[in-house]
Scaffold this motif. Structure first.
Motif, PDB file in Angstrom:
ATOM      1  N   SER A 259     -31.543  42.023 -21.491  1.00  0.00           N
ATOM      2  CA  SER A 259     -31.690  42.308 -20.060  1.00  0.00           C
ATOM      3  C   SER A 259     -32.783  43.350 -19.825  1.00  0.00           C
ATOM      4  CB  SER A 259     -30.361  42.814 -19.486  1.00  0.00           C
ATOM      5  OG  SER A 259     -29.363  41.835 -19.615  1.00  0.00           O
ATOM      6  N   GLN A 268     -28.481  37.514 -22.063  1.00  0.00           N
ATOM      7  CA  GLN A 268     -28.810  37.567 -20.637  1.00  0.00           C
ATOM      8  C   GLN A 268     -28.095  36.459 -19.875  1.00  0.00           C
ATOM      9  OE1 GLN A 268     -32.849  36.545 -18.934  1.00  0.00           O
ATOM     10  NE2 GLN A 268     -32.992  38.774 -18.821  1.00  0.00           N
ATOM     11  N   ASN A 272     -25.441  36.936 -16.699  1.00  0.00           N
ATOM     12  CA  ASN A 272     -25.606  36.211 -15.433  1.00  0.00           C
ATOM     13  C   ASN A 272     -24.411  35.307 -15.145  1.00  0.00           C
ATOM     14  OD1 ASN A 272     -28.124  37.416 -15.144  1.00  0.00           O
ATOM     15  ND2 ASN A 272     -29.217  35.701 -16.078  1.00  0.00           N
TER      16      ASN A 272
END
Length: 314
Positions: A259, A268, A272
């Motif tokens: 990130s 990442q 999310n």
């Protein structure tokens, strides 16, 4: 050796079954309705019911588990509700950066820890040993995100030697690929190198104080051969264990570094997906990391047998 390998491979089957049950249970037994969480507060009861049916959440939990496992065994991880794309395609586009970063950070950790650990063991009680111990303590105490910010400021912003963020694939060229991994790889690998450094030093000290090493030294065996051939191989067992833990730790801890450096990896994607309540993606990522953990530990067991034949006999 063949019987040793077969026993180790068979032993991971119940482990994988237990891991799959735990992952499925944790996600599905979390308080709240996944369908309602995905659609939000403004969703109607009909929309929630339709999404529950689409996700198979209207079936009994046991049936859901066996359907989920059956689909996974056929390579079907389900559909990403948030992205309207198969989870398999999402994982396919995100696994390479994470694997590359984890392996590169492990190589960095090994390159730092093994030589310094051996050097500290050979110079126990000296200024060199104290300096290496201070470095390992700093590595354990320094969080990866803080080190990442420091490296980014110095080498990317001030000196402009390396890119601030982003990821280049191998198809973009080997040098750009490595350049994009240097800063996040150091940030992720430095902490693991500290633990590996301490383990290498402790294991080497134990072996160097053994009678057979003292006998070899008394017979006039050269220093390099004494350390490399006689001592280091017998000190490998705890070192191999720590290396396996470092690989798994790099995979599990890649989310923060990815990130920070805008690397489109599974870490990442996991962050999310948690924010979007994308349960199928979360399940798939956690399951893959857990399976890699089991396989790495299997490989560590097999390396035990190579490093020390007595392990195979036992």
């Amino acid at each position: 050796m063949r019987n040793f390998i077969v026993k180790r491979v068979l032993s991971i089957i119940p482990v994988l079954i237990i891991v799959s049950v735990v992952i499925f249970s944790v996600v599905h037994l979390t308080p709240g309705d996944p369908a309602a969480s995905i659609l939000g507060d403004e969703a109607t009861a009909e929309d929630i019911a339709a999404l529950r049916e689409r996700m198979g959440l209207d079936k009994p939990v046991v049936e859901q588990y066996f359907v989920w496992m059956g689909n996974i065994l056929h390579g079907d991880f389900g559909m990403s509700v948030a992205g309207n794309e198969t989870v398999a395609n999402l994982l396919k586009s995100h696994w390479e950066p994470t694997i590359s970063l984890a392996l590169f950070s492990t190589v960095i950790a090994l390159g730092i820890a093994i030589p310094l650990g051996i050097l500290a063991a050979r110079n126990k009680g000296t200024a060199i040993d104290s300096g290496i111990s201070a470095l390992s303590l700093m590595g354990i105490s320094f969080p990866s995100f803080l080190l990442g910010l420091f490296l980014m400021m110095v080498f990317a912003v001030k000196l402009k030697l390396l890119p601030v963020s982003g990821y280049k694939t191998l198809s973009d060229g080997f040098v750009p690929h490595i350049r994009s991994l240097v800063l996040p790889g150091i940030a992720l690998g430095f902490m693991h190198s500290a633990l590996l450094m301490r383990m290498t030093k402790a294991s080497m000290l134990e072996v160097l104080n053994s009678d057979y090493v003292k006998m070899a030294k008394a017979k006039g065996v050269k220093e390099f051969l004494l350390v490399a051939k006689h001592a280091f191989r017998n000190a490998l067992i705890p070192v191999i264990t720590t290396v396996g833990q470092s690989i798994v730790g790099a995979l599990a801890g890649a989310a923060v570094v990815e990130s920070m450096f805008a690397i489109p990896g599974m870490g990442q994607l996991m962050v999310n997906s948690i924010g979007r309540r994308d349960y199928y993606v979360i399940q798939a990522i956690v399951l893959i990391i857990a399976c890699i953990n089991v396989l790495v530990n299997l490989l560590v067991d097999l390396l035990y047998g190579i490093a020390d034949p007595r392990v195979r006999l036992s």
